[in-house]
Write a protein that holds these residues in place. Structure first.
Motif, PDB file in Angstrom:
ATOM      1  N   ALA A   1      -2.019   1.685   1.273  1.00 36.99           N
ATOM      2  CA  ALA A   1      -2.480   3.074   1.399  1.00 36.99           C
ATOM      3  C   ALA A   1      -2.782   3.759   0.061  1.00 36.99           C
ATOM      4  N   ASP A   2      -1.996   3.464  -0.968  1.00 35.27           N
ATOM      5  CA  ASP A   2      -2.258   4.130  -2.255  1.00 35.27           C
ATOM      6  C   ASP A   2      -3.595   3.701  -2.823  1.00 35.27           C
ATOM      7  N   THR A   3      -3.822   2.395  -2.819  1.00 31.41           N
ATOM      8  CA  THR A   3      -5.107   1.884  -3.295  1.00 31.41           C
ATOM      9  C   THR A   3      -6.232   2.386  -2.396  1.00 31.41           C
TER      10      THR A   3
ATOM     11  N   ILE B   1      -7.210   0.710 -16.032  1.00 31.27           N
ATOM     12  CA  ILE B   1      -7.470   1.544 -14.850  1.00 31.27           C
ATOM     13  C   ILE B   1      -7.460   0.684 -13.590  1.00 31.27           C
ATOM     14  N   LEU B   2      -8.116  -0.455 -13.662  1.00 31.13           N
ATOM     15  CA  LEU B   2      -8.185  -1.353 -12.504  1.00 31.13           C
ATOM     16  C   LEU B   2      -6.795  -1.840 -12.085  1.00 31.13           C
ATOM     17  N   ASP B   3      -5.987  -2.189 -13.083  1.00 25.37           N
ATOM     18  CA  ASP B   3      -4.609  -2.613 -12.799  1.00 25.37           C
ATOM     19  C   ASP B   3      -3.837  -1.522 -12.080  1.00 25.37           C
ATOM     20  N   MET B   4      -4.055  -0.287 -12.527  1.00 24.37           N
ATOM     21  CA  MET B   4      -3.333   0.826 -11.911  1.00 24.37           C
ATOM     22  C   MET B   4      -3.772   1.016 -10.471  1.00 24.37           C
ATOM     23  N   VAL B   5      -5.067   0.879 -10.217  1.00 22.66           N
ATOM     24  CA  VAL B   5      -5.588   1.110  -8.872  1.00 22.66           C
ATOM     25  C   VAL B   5      -5.058   0.065  -7.899  1.00 22.66           C
ATOM     26  N   TYR B   6      -5.090  -1.196  -8.313  1.00 22.99           N
ATOM     27  CA  TYR B   6      -4.664  -2.243  -7.382  1.00 22.99           C
ATOM     28  C   TYR B   6      -3.152  -2.461  -7.415  1.00 22.99           C
ATOM     29  N   GLY B   7      -2.551  -2.080  -8.530  1.00 25.30           N
ATOM     30  CA  GLY B   7      -1.096  -2.071  -8.634  1.00 25.30           C
ATOM     31  C   GLY B   7      -0.409  -3.372  -8.253  1.00 25.30           C
ATOM     32  N   GLY B   8      -1.128  -4.477  -8.294  1.00 25.32           N
ATOM     33  CA  GLY B   8      -0.529  -5.772  -7.992  1.00 25.32           C
ATOM     34  C   GLY B   8      -0.226  -5.968  -6.510  1.00 25.32           C
ATOM     35  N   LYS B   9      -0.475  -4.908  -5.705  1.00 21.59           N
ATOM     36  CA  LYS B   9      -0.109  -4.990  -4.296  1.00 21.59           C
ATOM     37  C   LYS B   9      -1.289  -5.399  -3.419  1.00 21.59           C
ATOM     38  N   VAL B  10      -2.473  -5.000  -3.844  1.00 17.83           N
ATOM     39  CA  VAL B  10      -3.648  -5.209  -3.008  1.00 17.83           C
ATOM     40  C   VAL B  10      -4.648  -6.086  -3.759  1.00 17.83           C
TER      41      VAL B  10
ATOM     42  N   GLU C   1      -9.892  -7.417  -1.054  1.00 21.15           N
ATOM     43  CA  GLU C   1      -9.379  -6.974   0.243  1.00 21.15           C
ATOM     44  C   GLU C   1     -10.186  -5.776   0.739  1.00 21.15           C
ATOM     45  N   SER C   2     -10.625  -5.826   1.965  1.00 18.05           N
ATOM     46  CA  SER C   2     -11.299  -4.623   2.451  1.00 18.05           C
ATOM     47  C   SER C   2     -10.672  -4.042   3.713  1.00 18.05           C
ATOM     48  N   LEU C   3      -9.574  -4.638   4.178  1.00 18.14           N
ATOM     49  CA  LEU C   3      -8.817  -3.973   5.238  1.00 18.14           C
ATOM     50  C   LEU C   3      -7.729  -3.140   4.574  1.00 18.14           C
ATOM     51  N   MET C   4      -7.945  -1.841   4.564  1.00 18.27           N
ATOM     52  CA  MET C   4      -7.023  -0.958   3.873  1.00 18.27           C
ATOM     53  C   MET C   4      -6.847   0.329   4.647  1.00 18.27           C
ATOM     54  N   VAL C   5      -5.700   0.942   4.444  1.00 23.02           N
ATOM     55  CA  VAL C   5      -5.491   2.275   4.989  1.00 23.02           C
ATOM     56  C   VAL C   5      -5.981   3.257   3.936  1.00 23.02           C
ATOM     57  N   THR C   6      -7.077   3.944   4.209  1.00 19.45           N
ATOM     58  CA  THR C   6      -7.676   4.818   3.194  1.00 19.45           C
ATOM     59  C   THR C   6      -7.444   6.285   3.500  1.00 19.45           C
ATOM     60  N   ASN C   7      -7.105   6.568   4.742  1.00 18.95           N
ATOM     61  CA  ASN C   7      -7.101   7.933   5.225  1.00 18.95           C
ATOM     62  C   ASN C   7      -5.666   8.473   5.228  1.00 18.95           C
ATOM     63  N   VAL C   8      -5.485   9.656   4.658  1.00 25.14           N
ATOM     64  CA  VAL C   8      -4.141  10.232   4.565  1.00 25.14           C
ATOM     65  C   VAL C   8      -3.545  10.473   5.958  1.00 25.14           C
ATOM     66  N   ARG C   9      -4.400  10.831   6.897  1.00 28.14           N
ATOM     67  CA  ARG C   9      -3.923  11.036   8.277  1.00 28.14           C
ATOM     68  C   ARG C   9      -3.288   9.749   8.808  1.00 28.14           C
ATOM     69  N   HIS C  10      -3.948   8.631   8.567  1.00 28.99           N
ATOM     70  CA  HIS C  10      -3.424   7.349   9.041  1.00 28.99           C
ATOM     71  C   HIS C  10      -2.123   7.001   8.325  1.00 28.99           C
ATOM     72  N   LYS C  11      -2.110   7.289   7.021  1.00 29.19           N
ATOM     73  CA  LYS C  11      -0.918   6.974   6.236  1.00 29.19           C
ATOM     74  C   LYS C  11       0.290   7.752   6.766  1.00 29.19           C
ATOM     75  N   ASP C  12       0.100   9.037   7.010  1.00 26.90           N
ATOM     76  CA  ASP C  12       1.197   9.869   7.521  1.00 26.90           C
ATOM     77  C   ASP C  12       1.725   9.329   8.848  1.00 26.90           C
ATOM     78  N   LEU C  13       0.807   8.928   9.710  1.00 33.47           N
ATOM     79  CA  LEU C  13       1.222   8.427  11.022  1.00 33.47           C
ATOM     80  C   LEU C  13       1.960   7.101  10.906  1.00 33.47           C
ATOM     81  N   LEU C  14       1.495   6.246   9.997  1.00 34.78           N
ATOM     82  CA  LEU C  14       2.196   4.978   9.771  1.00 34.78           C
ATOM     83  C   LEU C  14       3.600   5.244   9.242  1.00 34.78           C
ATOM     84  N   GLU C  15       3.696   6.250   8.365  1.00 30.11           N
ATOM     85  CA  GLU C  15       5.013   6.579   7.827  1.00 30.11           C
ATOM     86  C   GLU C  15       5.942   7.097   8.917  1.00 30.11           C
ATOM     87  N   ARG C  16       5.367   7.892   9.811  1.00 28.65           N
ATOM     88  CA  ARG C  16       6.182   8.401  10.916  1.00 28.65           C
ATOM     89  C   ARG C  16       6.665   7.245  11.797  1.00 28.65           C
TER      90      ARG C  16
END
Ligand code: GDP
Ligand code: ZN
Length: 455
Positions: A208-210, A371-380, A384-399
């Motif tokens: 989600a962060d990336t 900058i690139l290292d920071m964006v991908y953060g070693g996690k993604v 990869e193009s399957l990502m959670v990009t939307n804050v609404r989705h992120k909040d719901l996943l967190e819930r």
């Protein structure tokens, strides 16, 4: 959805062609009243040449190509027409006015896509992908949204929900018929299943962060005292990476934001005007804006002059940055060094210190790497193009994750199955909101209000 809607679907301004789009039950009837085909008449899914004509005034409005698409295999799943006018605002406005006069209603922003959603052609996360695609500024942003439109994210969510549903059924049976001859759900089994589902949710959340950065851009604020090379850096990054949007003009002391693309990551770059204390009123406004972009930045680039001693002003900025994520550019190394990078590394422990000469154009690649290292953060992974990009989705996943955590803790505490069932159900519903299965009208309206007209 009894009414028929219409709007100009193409961008405002001059263009080769412009399209008026119509959708709803009266589409064909309206088309017959405004369109005069040159040949045989209108047939399903065939581009037809002809004229838009105002019959009452006996006035030709435009020469067009027109296509009628019969429901349900259309964007909205209703009857749809697209009238391809000459790309003039006059032709488009007049055509739209005529269509409205014949019984259509002006569409609200996003209403075509909203109908696609309400008629079940797209789920909510797919509809949200449509708007992301329209607004995408880099290839990567577009690709990730396209994947979401394709249903990749939905499918993951649907799979997780199916597991939750199976579990819910199992729980219900065990709660309601504990004495019957059914397979008993042990707390051990329950715990294992909840953990497995929780892991799947967490895997999605890890992107989600990336994902947010890929969708919205990384906000970068450039800071440093006068004359260290801030503008040179801005210009160099713009030149190297090609500005996507030209500068947003402001007053002379205003901050300037540019959107650039560093290896397909959208970067929102601001040159801050300085954040010193001042009595000058105009300067104060500039400083407030700088402070705002500084505070909102995901990343700070602090530029220093290696040929001059570290000054009080530098120290002030260092204090201001504190523990935040920063890249420190020790610039003008072509002029020599009066101090060592270790001095800065000590003062700003969360920073990456790089040496550059913007004059001789050295060290710029490294900035991009960091900058690139920071964006991908070693996690993604970068591809990869399957990502959670939307804050609404992120909040719901967190819930969902937190409900699952509660369920797991209660399982470990051997609490009554009824209580555990409630949390599992909550997780199921939170995930349902992502795809629009269990979502309120308010949220649906909110999502579609972000669309542009005609989409
Ligand atoms: P700003 O005030 O921080 O925006 O600094 P500028 O980008 O306007 O640069 C100030 C001056 O320093 C200009 O004359 C630049 O050409 C010069 N400059 C920028 N980077 C370097 C560098 O790496 N080496 C040298 N020698 N001069 C530089
Ligand atoms: Zn400058």
């Amino acid at each position: 959805m009894e009414d028929t809607i219409a709007a100009i679907a193409t961008a405002y301004g001059e263009g080769g062609i412009g399209i008026v789009r119509v959708s709803g039950p009266k589409t064909f009837e309206i088309l017959e009243q405004v369109f005069v085909p040159a040949g045989d008449g209108i047939s399903n899914r065939k581009m037809t040449y002809g004229y838009i004509e105002d019959r009452e005034k006996e006035q030709k409005i435009d020469e067009v190509l027109c296509v009628f698409m019969k429901a349900p295999h259309t964007y909205t799943r209703e009857d749809v027409a697209e009238i391809n006018c000459h790309g003039s605002m006059v032709a488009l406005r007049k055509t739209l006015e005529l269509v409205l006069r014949k019984g259509a209603r002006l569409a609200e922003p996003g209403e075509f896509t909203k109908r696609a959603f309400l008629n079940g052609r797209l789920d909510l996360s797919q509809a949200e992908a449509v708007i992301d695609m329209i607004k995408a500024k880099t290839d990567k942003t577009f690709d990730v949204a396209l994947e979401q439109l394709d249903g990749q994210l939905s499918q993951k969510v649907i799979n997780i929900r199916q597991l939750l549903l199976d579990l819910l059924v199992n729980l219900t049976v065990n709660i309601d018929y504990p004495d019957e001859d059914i397979e008993e759900l042990t707390y051990e089994d329950l715990e294992i299943q909840i953990s497995q589902i929780s892991d799947m949710v967490e895997k999605l959340l890890a992107t989600a962060d990336t994902g947010k950065i890929i969708r919205e851009g990384l906000k970068v604020a450039i800071i440093g005292k006068p004359n260290v090379g801030k503008s040179s850096l801005m210009n160099e990054l713009l030149r190297e990476t090609r500005a996507i949007v030209t500068e947003i003009p402001g007053t002379t002391r205003d901050t300037i934001e540019e959107i650039i693309s560093i290896r397909n990551i959208p970067i929102r770059l601001t040159d801050t005007a300085g954040i010193r204390e001042t009595e000058d009123k105009i300067e104060k406004i500039g400083i407030e804006k700088s402070k705002k972009s500084f505070n909102e930045a995901d990343l700070i680039i602090f530029v220093m002059d290696s040929s001059r001693d570290i000054s009080d002003e530098d120290r002030e900025i260092i204090q201001y940055i504190g523990g935040r994520r920063a890249i420190v550019l020790i610039n003008k190394i072509d002029l020599g060094r009066t101090w060592k990078r270790e001095d800065i590394e000590e003062l700003l422990p969360n920073s990456s210190v790089l040496e550059t000469s913007l004059l001789e154009k050295t060290g710029i690649e490294e900035i991009e790497e960091v900058i690139l290292d920071m964006v991908y953060g070693g996690k993604v992974k970068q591809n990869e193009s399957l990502m959670v990009t939307n804050v609404r989705h992120k909040d719901l996943l967190e819930r969902a994750k937190s409900s699952l955590e509660d369920a797991r803790n209660m399982t470990l505490g051997r609490e009554a199955l009824d209580f555990i069932e409630i949390d599992i159900k909550n997780a199921y519903e939170s995930l349902g909101e992502i795809i629009g299965e269990t979502v309120s009208d308010d949220i649906i309206n909110e999502v579609f209000s972000r669309f542009c007209l005609g989409k």
